[in-house]
Design a protein around this motif. Sequence first.
Motif, mmCIF file in Angstrom:
data_model
loop_
_atom_site.group_PDB
_atom_site.id
_atom_site.type_symbol
_atom_site.label_atom_id
_atom_site.label_comp_id
_atom_site.label_asym_id
_atom_site.label_seq_id
_atom_site.Cartn_x
_atom_site.Cartn_y
_atom_site.Cartn_z
ATOM 1 N N TYR A 67 0.886 -1.026 -0.169
ATOM 2 C CA TYR A 67 0.078 0.075 -0.101
ATOM 3 C C TYR A 67 0.953 1.299 0.039
ATOM 4 O O TYR A 67 1.733 1.368 0.597
ATOM 5 C CB TYR A 67 -1.078 0.218 1.351
ATOM 6 C CG TYR A 67 -1.491 1.356 1.329
ATOM 7 C CD1 TYR A 67 -2.625 1.875 0.461
ATOM 8 C CD2 TYR A 67 -1.275 2.355 2.420
ATOM 9 C CE1 TYR A 67 -3.058 3.059 0.697
ATOM 10 C CE2 TYR A 67 -1.766 3.541 2.526
ATOM 11 C CZ TYR A 67 -2.710 3.743 1.748
ATOM 12 O OH TYR A 67 -3.143 5.116 1.727
ATOM 13 N N GLN A 76 0.249 5.792 -0.720
ATOM 14 C CA GLN A 76 -0.888 6.719 -0.998
ATOM 15 C C GLN A 76 -0.987 7.343 -2.443
ATOM 16 O O GLN A 76 -1.754 7.252 -3.007
ATOM 17 C CB GLN A 76 -0.485 8.065 -0.024
ATOM 18 C CG GLN A 76 -1.591 8.303 0.907
ATOM 19 C CD GLN A 76 -1.011 9.195 1.811
ATOM 20 O OE1 GLN A 76 -0.303 9.010 2.729
ATOM 21 N NE2 GLN A 76 -1.183 10.673 1.521
ATOM 22 N N ASN A 122 -5.976 -0.943 -0.945
ATOM 23 C CA ASN A 122 -6.777 0.319 -1.267
ATOM 24 C C ASN A 122 -6.448 1.168 0.016
ATOM 25 O O ASN A 122 -6.455 2.352 -0.285
ATOM 26 C CB ASN A 122 -8.317 0.061 -1.332
ATOM 27 C CG ASN A 122 -8.391 -0.486 -2.645
ATOM 28 O OD1 ASN A 122 -7.952 -0.177 -3.620
ATOM 29 N ND2 ASN A 122 -9.494 -1.529 -2.741
ATOM 30 N N ASN A 123 -6.120 0.681 1.097
ATOM 31 C CA ASN A 123 -5.672 1.496 2.231
ATOM 32 C C ASN A 123 -4.743 0.501 3.116
ATOM 33 O O ASN A 123 -4.664 -0.394 3.069
ATOM 34 C CB ASN A 123 -7.016 1.843 2.972
ATOM 35 C CG ASN A 123 -7.766 0.750 3.584
ATOM 36 O OD1 ASN A 123 -7.257 -0.013 4.444
ATOM 37 N ND2 ASN A 123 -8.976 0.381 3.220
#
Length: 446
Positions: free
Chosen positions: A359, A361, A379-380
């Motif tokens: 992951y 950002q 996704n996070n």
Amino acid sequence: MSFNIGVVGTGYVGIVSGSTFAETGNKVLCIDIDAEKVEKMKKGESPIYEPGLEHMMQNNIKAGRLNFSTNLEEAVNFGEIIFLCLPTPPDEDGSADLKYVMNVASDIADIIIKNNITENKIVVNKSTVPVGTADKVTKIFTDKLGEDNNVFVCSNPEFLREGFAIEDAIKPERVVVGTSTEWVGEKMRDLYKPFLRSGNPVYIMDEKSAEVTKYAANSFLAAKISFMNDLAAYCEVVGADIDKIRMGIGSDSRIGKRFLFAGIGYGGSCFPKDVQALNFSSKEVGSPLSIIQSTEDINAKQTNRFFKKITNRFGEDLSNLKFALWGLAFKPNTDDVREAPAFKLIDKILAAGGKVIAYDQEAIPNTKQKFGDTIEYANNMYDCLNDADALCIITEWSEFRTPDFDKMKSMLKNNIIFDGRNVYELDEMTDQGFEYNSMGRKLIGG
Ligand code: NAD
């Protein structure tokens, strides 16, 4: 006073320089050979992730001060000052590959001949280039246009930091200009005046000193990092804590607090190649810089040292194990993955049979270009931990600093963290019950 400026190459340096020159009232035409990128930029879309950049681009496009094209000829006709912001990647032997800079200089000379341009042009090397490049570029113009030509080559190394590029470009701590022509120096001083209202200096020097200044700056910072990384390995053996030492020495103003963090090593498009290029140049001229060689050697060991922590814990064969990676970009606040330590680590984990879920950002699209579906993407930050055998922290994005530790523990299979950036306090990790292996500090819970 405002200028007509051509910028050739709109990567991290070119688009930031072009946008900030436009922001201070100049008219700027940015050129890139990548037509797709140019189309995006014309619509006000930034080709890179850089805080504040897109907004600045859009404002200046709207004001008619910032334009884009794929046609170098337009920039040569338009710009009284033409910035070369071209790649200078490492060649196979470690030297800087100057082909982009030399080819564009040669094309500019041809355009000057073709269009019979008689007014003065200042060609500025903003790329990081080895000592003697301004002379080589000047020779291209004298060879093609004759001794008495109207092109003045100057060196203006860029010191911006990715992630803070707009701030650094708008308020540089100093501007370095290498030129032996007085009026060129004065023009460059005028161009930078709006950026230096707080009194920061313009240093005008000879071309060679300007070229070496850039390599010296990056190599010095890289050497600081490698010194701390070497010391961190020593601390692990003798039972000292590198972070306490960092604070103990960093408060000495002669040393300074910055660039003293131990970690998994430096990466990015600048430090590795610039250290390598200075190392190469010093050997080539018979004056080797041994401290630069050590800086490079230590950095090359850092991902191995980190990976060894993993194999010491799980064994050499990592099959049936899944590692969650937090952070892919070579540092926070950028999507740049060039020479990213995360990539070297992923290669090692995959080669040992392990699986990776990652992951970041901003850097997942760039990572997909290299690793495709050989790794998983989350996704996070919390989804990334689902069923992972351990977490590896590789980039110190702010969102990783104060996580929900209970949520982390509920997702991870084992509560094991390998921290390549020393993000957490040891006491906190003890209290939270993690097994926590960081850089240059004692192992918690192992
Ligand atoms: P980059 O690779 O991000 O961008 C280079 C751009 O030049 C690309 O968009 C490419 O398409 C374009 N290009 C290549 N050939 C071209 C040609 N013939 N005509 C027009 N465009 C062409 O590079 P970057 O990171 O911006 O770095 C540029 C230079 O600045 C390098 O020498 C680098 O070492 C130096 N530098 C980079 C940084 C940084 O943080 N990235 C900081 C200081 C200095």
